[in-house]
Design an enzyme around this catalytic site. Structure first.
Site, PDB file in Angstrom:
ATOM      1  N   HIS A   1       0.828  -1.213   0.000  1.00 52.38           N
ATOM      2  CA  HIS A   1       0.000   0.000   0.000  1.00 52.38           C
ATOM      3  C   HIS A   1       0.864   1.266   0.000  1.00 52.38           C
ATOM      4  O   HIS A   1       0.371   2.348  -0.293  1.00 52.38           O
ATOM      5  CB  HIS A   1      -0.909  -0.015   1.229  1.00 52.38           C
ATOM      6  CG  HIS A   1      -2.300   0.490   0.987  1.00 52.38           C
ATOM      7  ND1 HIS A   1      -2.915   0.502  -0.234  1.00 52.38           N
ATOM      8  CD2 HIS A   1      -3.216   0.996   1.862  1.00 52.38           C
ATOM      9  CE1 HIS A   1      -4.137   0.991  -0.117  1.00 52.38           C
ATOM     10  NE2 HIS A   1      -4.348   1.307   1.142  1.00 52.38           N
TER      11      HIS A   1
ATOM     12  N   ASN B   1      -6.584   6.838   3.813  1.00 51.79           N
ATOM     13  CA  ASN B   1      -8.004   7.127   3.619  1.00 51.79           C
ATOM     14  C   ASN B   1      -8.352   8.608   3.675  1.00 51.79           C
ATOM     15  O   ASN B   1      -9.463   8.983   3.318  1.00 51.79           O
ATOM     16  CB  ASN B   1      -8.841   6.365   4.649  1.00 51.79           C
ATOM     17  CG  ASN B   1      -8.715   4.868   4.483  1.00 51.79           C
ATOM     18  OD1 ASN B   1      -8.063   4.377   3.565  1.00 51.79           O
ATOM     19  ND2 ASN B   1      -9.334   4.134   5.377  1.00 51.79           N
TER      20      ASN B   1
ATOM     21  N   ASP C   1      -0.623   2.344  -5.369  1.00 50.82           N
ATOM     22  CA  ASP C   1      -0.684   0.912  -5.608  1.00 50.82           C
ATOM     23  C   ASP C   1      -1.975   0.574  -6.345  1.00 50.82           C
ATOM     24  O   ASP C   1      -2.981   1.278  -6.212  1.00 50.82           O
ATOM     25  CB  ASP C   1      -0.606   0.144  -4.285  1.00 50.82           C
ATOM     26  CG  ASP C   1      -1.752   0.489  -3.333  1.00 50.82           C
ATOM     27  OD1 ASP C   1      -1.908   1.684  -3.003  1.00 50.82           O
ATOM     28  OD2 ASP C   1      -2.495  -0.425  -2.934  1.00 50.82           O
TER      29      ASP C   1
ATOM     30  N   ASN D   1      -9.215   3.815  -1.345  1.00 52.75           N
ATOM     31  CA  ASN D   1      -9.664   4.883  -0.455  1.00 52.75           C
ATOM     32  C   ASN D   1      -8.826   6.152  -0.545  1.00 52.75           C
ATOM     33  O   ASN D   1      -9.340   7.246  -0.323  1.00 52.75           O
ATOM     34  CB  ASN D   1      -9.734   4.380   0.983  1.00 52.75           C
ATOM     35  CG  ASN D   1     -10.869   3.401   1.178  1.00 52.75           C
ATOM     36  OD1 ASN D   1     -11.908   3.505   0.538  1.00 52.75           O
ATOM     37  ND2 ASN D   1     -10.669   2.428   2.041  1.00 52.75           N
TER      38      ASN D   1
END
Length: 185
Positions: A19, A66, A91, A112
Site C-alpha cells: 500500500h 483514507n 498501488d 480509499n
C-alpha cells in the site's frame, strides 16, 4: 511546477508494504533529483526538486491513506498547482505485479486514497501512475494483503514496479501522457 504525490501510510509498521508503493516511488524520485531535505507542511512530508528544468514538489501525505485528499488539496492551494500539474502515484490491485500504467482521470476503483482525493478536489481529472501489486492469493483479505510486505519473487516485482513508477512519473513531467503511455503501458 508539478506536484507529485505518493500515497501510503505513515509509520514504520507500514514502511515498504504494498500500500506504500507511492511513498517508495516518491523516495526514488527524490534521490534521482537530489532532493534531500524533507519538511512537514500541509499535513505532508515534502521536498522540492528540479528534473530537466521542471520544478516539482514531492509529497507523502501523513494523514493515512483514507484521508490523503486533505493534504493534497492543501498543497495544491499552497503552491498554486491545478489538477493538470498533479501526479498521484499509488498501488493498484488490478495491474500485474512488477508493472505500471499511466493514465489521466478515471474512478477510484475502491482505492480509499483516490476516493479521498476525488472528494476533496471535486474532480477525477489528474495524472496517475498506477503501480501494479496484483490481487491477493487465494482467499486472503485485501486489506491484509496491501498492508503486508511482499516476500521473495513478489518483493523483486514490487521493487521493480516502484522503480518503474518513479520513472513513469518523471516521464509524465518531461514528455507528457501519450509518450509515457507508449513507453510504460
Amino acid at each position: 511546477m508539478y506536484l507529485i504525490v505518493g500515497l501510503g501510510n505513515p509509520g514504520e509498521e507500514y514502511a515498504h508494504t504494498r500500500h506504500n508503493a507511492g511513498f517508495d516511488a516518491v523516495d526514488v524520485i527524490a534521490e534521482e533529483v537530489g532532493a534531500r531535505y524533507w519538511k512537514t507542511e500541509c499535513g505532508a512530508l515534502t521536498t522540492k526538486g528540479v528534473y530537466r528544468d521542471h520544478d516539482m514538489v514531492l509529497a507523502k501525505p501523513q494523514s493515512f491513506m483514507n484521508t490523503s485528499g486533505g493534504p493534497v488539496k492543501q498543497l495544491m492551494n499552497a503552491y498554486g498547482v491545478g489538477p493538470e500539474q498533479l501526479i498521484v502515484i499509488h498501488d493498484e490491485l488490478d495491474i500485474d505485479p512488477g508493472t505500471v500504467r499511466a493514465k489521466h482521470g478515471g474512478g477510484h476503483a475502491g482505492h480509499n486514497g483516490l476516493r479521498s482525493i476525488c472528494d476533496k478536489l471535486g474532480t477525477r481529472d489528474w495524472l496517475r501512475v498506477r503501480v501494479g501489486i496484483g490481487r491477493p492469493p487465494g482467499r486472503m483479505n485485501v486489506a491484509d494483503y496491501v498492508l503486508s510486505l511482499p516476500k521473495k519473487e513478489a518483493a523483486d516485482d514490487f521493487v521493480q514496479a516502484v522503480g518503474l513508477g518513479s520513472q513513469a512519473a518523471l516521464s509524465l513531467v518531461q514528455v507528457g501522457l501519450e509518450k509515457t503511455q507508449q513507453a510504460f503501458n
